[in-house]
Motif scaffolding. Structure first.
Motif, PDB file in Angstrom:
ATOM      1  N   GLN A  37       1.178  -1.126   0.137  1.00 54.82           N
ATOM      2  CA  GLN A  37       0.044  -0.008  -0.025  1.00 54.82           C
ATOM      3  C   GLN A  37       0.818   1.188   0.284  1.00 54.82           C
ATOM      4  O   GLN A  37       0.625   2.161  -0.676  1.00 54.82           O
ATOM      5  CB  GLN A  37      -0.807   0.176   1.295  1.00 54.82           C
ATOM      6  N   ALA A 101      -7.951   2.586  -2.877  1.00 56.94           N
ATOM      7  CA  ALA A 101      -7.916   2.187  -4.374  1.00 56.94           C
ATOM      8  C   ALA A 101      -8.881   3.082  -5.066  1.00 56.94           C
ATOM      9  O   ALA A 101      -8.253   3.552  -6.224  1.00 56.94           O
ATOM     10  CB  ALA A 101      -7.903   0.774  -4.454  1.00 56.94           C
ATOM     11  N   PHE A 175      -3.401   1.001  -9.298  1.00 56.00           N
ATOM     12  CA  PHE A 175      -4.533   0.439  -8.748  1.00 56.00           C
ATOM     13  C   PHE A 175      -4.588  -1.188  -8.507  1.00 56.00           C
ATOM     14  O   PHE A 175      -5.114  -1.561  -7.486  1.00 56.00           O
ATOM     15  CB  PHE A 175      -5.810   0.741  -9.860  1.00 56.00           C
ATOM     16  N   LEU A 178      -2.850  -1.562  -5.215  1.00 54.27           N
ATOM     17  CA  LEU A 178      -3.774  -1.154  -3.922  1.00 54.27           C
ATOM     18  C   LEU A 178      -4.684  -2.238  -3.876  1.00 54.27           C
ATOM     19  O   LEU A 178      -5.000  -2.662  -2.619  1.00 54.27           O
ATOM     20  CB  LEU A 178      -4.174   0.002  -4.194  1.00 54.27           C
TER      21      LEU A 178
END
Length: 399
Positions: A37, A101, A175, A178
């Motif tokens: 993350q 996200a 994306f 995440l």
């Protein structure tokens, strides 16, 4: 003839303890998810703003709020059952990860930083609950080996998170990374629900107040044995964190390529991983305790040659040896556990974690300006010298 646990313990014995494998898995998945993350969101922020300051703020948001949480929340882990706390922590991480996200896809930088900070704020409570549960699951030297396995795996998970995240980032974008990070927390929820034992708390029963954690910290730090062990842990870790923060700068001054730069960045956690595994698995309890001052000296002394600005690969080797010196903490785990009063174990480990997080912030703040005034190599050597100068004071209570 059987050999007592205190004399011989193996990782197989540790992982065979009911509930330990599930606790180990949830912790590892959490570290992996957080590493993925932070990596992906830092890239999102830099791409959206083009600002190193904003990117650094996004990185810091994954750690600094934990200092605030560490000042207020860990005492709850001595009152509430560990299993629901750990599972709830993973559930919150899952929801926040999915929200992050979505926000990252919309380049909502400020809102994303708030989401990251909320996850970091709650982390000390979950970490304290994990430590409290570990104490209930393992006894004797099994506890020491189990605790060291968490340290080793945390280092491995951080390195693996960066490696996996980099590959997925390059192939599929931020994306996807995440979402993968959120998925790690989702799996941690399932493992926690299915595998963690339900054990009632062993702490106090009266009502909790926000100031209780600080009062408890004050009482614990007032104990000379506990205080001496905490300072012995915090000081070398903080100073070595300063050296870690200079890895990219050192590589730049040395004209290092990408592979050498990666080696410098990963040298300290790799050394810590290997050192902790060897000391935890190979050495007997008495040997681990005897090695504490030796390893502290190794940590500081191995940084001194960096003042001569050796090449990046030689510097990476020296930093690996310094990282291995962090294995001194294995020799103090049993003493710290035994020094904590009943009902205050989670609080004690919360205080330990709070000091570690604070040190990870203060060490780079000291090393960075020193490097600007001199060079990354000289600043790293100064960090090592400070470890050696502090060692007699830090180690005196052991004598």
């Amino acid at each position: 003839m059987s050999i007592p646990v205190a004399e011989r313990t193996t990782y197989r014995e540790v992982f065979s303890a009911p509930g330990f494998a599930a606790l180990f898995a949830t912790s590892t998945l959490t570290v992996l998810g957080i590493s993925l993350q932070i990596l992906a969101f830092s890239v999102v922020v830099f791409e959206a703003t083009g600002s190193s300051t904003w990117s650094s703020a996004a990185f810091a948001a994954g750690f600094l709020p934990g200092v605030v949480g560490g000042l207020l929340l860990p005492s709850l882990a001595d009152r509430w059952p560990a299993r629901p706390l750990i599972v709830a922590g993973s559930e919150v991480r899952l929801l926040l990860g999915l929200l992050l996200a979505v926000l990252a896809a919309r380049s909502s930088v400020a809102a994303g930083i708030v989401v990251v900070a909320l996850g970091a704020l709650l982390h000390p409570l979950v970490s304290a609950a994990q430590s409290a549960l570990l104490l209930r699951l393992l006894e004797g030297d099994r506890y020491v080996l189990g605790r060291s396995s968490f340290t080793v795996t945390s280092m491995v998970a951080q390195l693996a998170g960066l490696a996996v995240g980099g590959l997925v980032l390059q192939a599929l974008g931020t994306f996807a990374v995440l979402v993968l990070a959120a998925g790690m927390h989702g799996v941690a929820v399932l493992v926690g629900v299915l595998g963690l034992p339900s054990i009632p708390p062993s702490g106090l029963r009266e009502a909790w107040s926000p100031g209780e954690t600080l009062r408890g910290y004050r009482e614990l730090f007032g104990s000379r044995p506990i205080r001496s062990l905490l300072l012995l842990w915090w000081t070398p870790f903080a100073l070595l964190a300063g050296v870690e923060s200079l890895a990219v700068s050192y590589a730049g001054h040395a004209g290092a390529g990408g592979l050498a730069t990666a080696a410098l960045m990963g040298a300290t956690p790799f050394g810590a991983m290997v050192g902790t595994f060897v000391v935890g698995r190979v050495c007997r309890p008495a040997t681990r305790e005897w090695l504490v001052p030796v390893l502290v000296v190794v940590l500081g002394a191995s940084l001194l040659p960096l003042a001569a600005a050796p090449g990046p690969w030689a510097a990476a080797l020296l930093m690996t040896v310094a990282g291995a010196g962090l294995a001194f903490e294995v020799g103090g785990q049993a003493a710290f556990r035994d020094a904590l009063p009943p009902g205050r174990q989670a609080l004690g480990f919360g205080l330990l974690g709070l000091g570690m997080m604070t040190g990870q912030g203060l060490g780079p703040l000291l090393a960075g300006p020193l490097a600007d005034l001199s060079s990354p190599g000289v600043a790293s050597a100064v960090m090592g010298l400070l470890v050696l100068l502090a060692a007699p004071v830090l180690l005196a209570p052991r004598r």
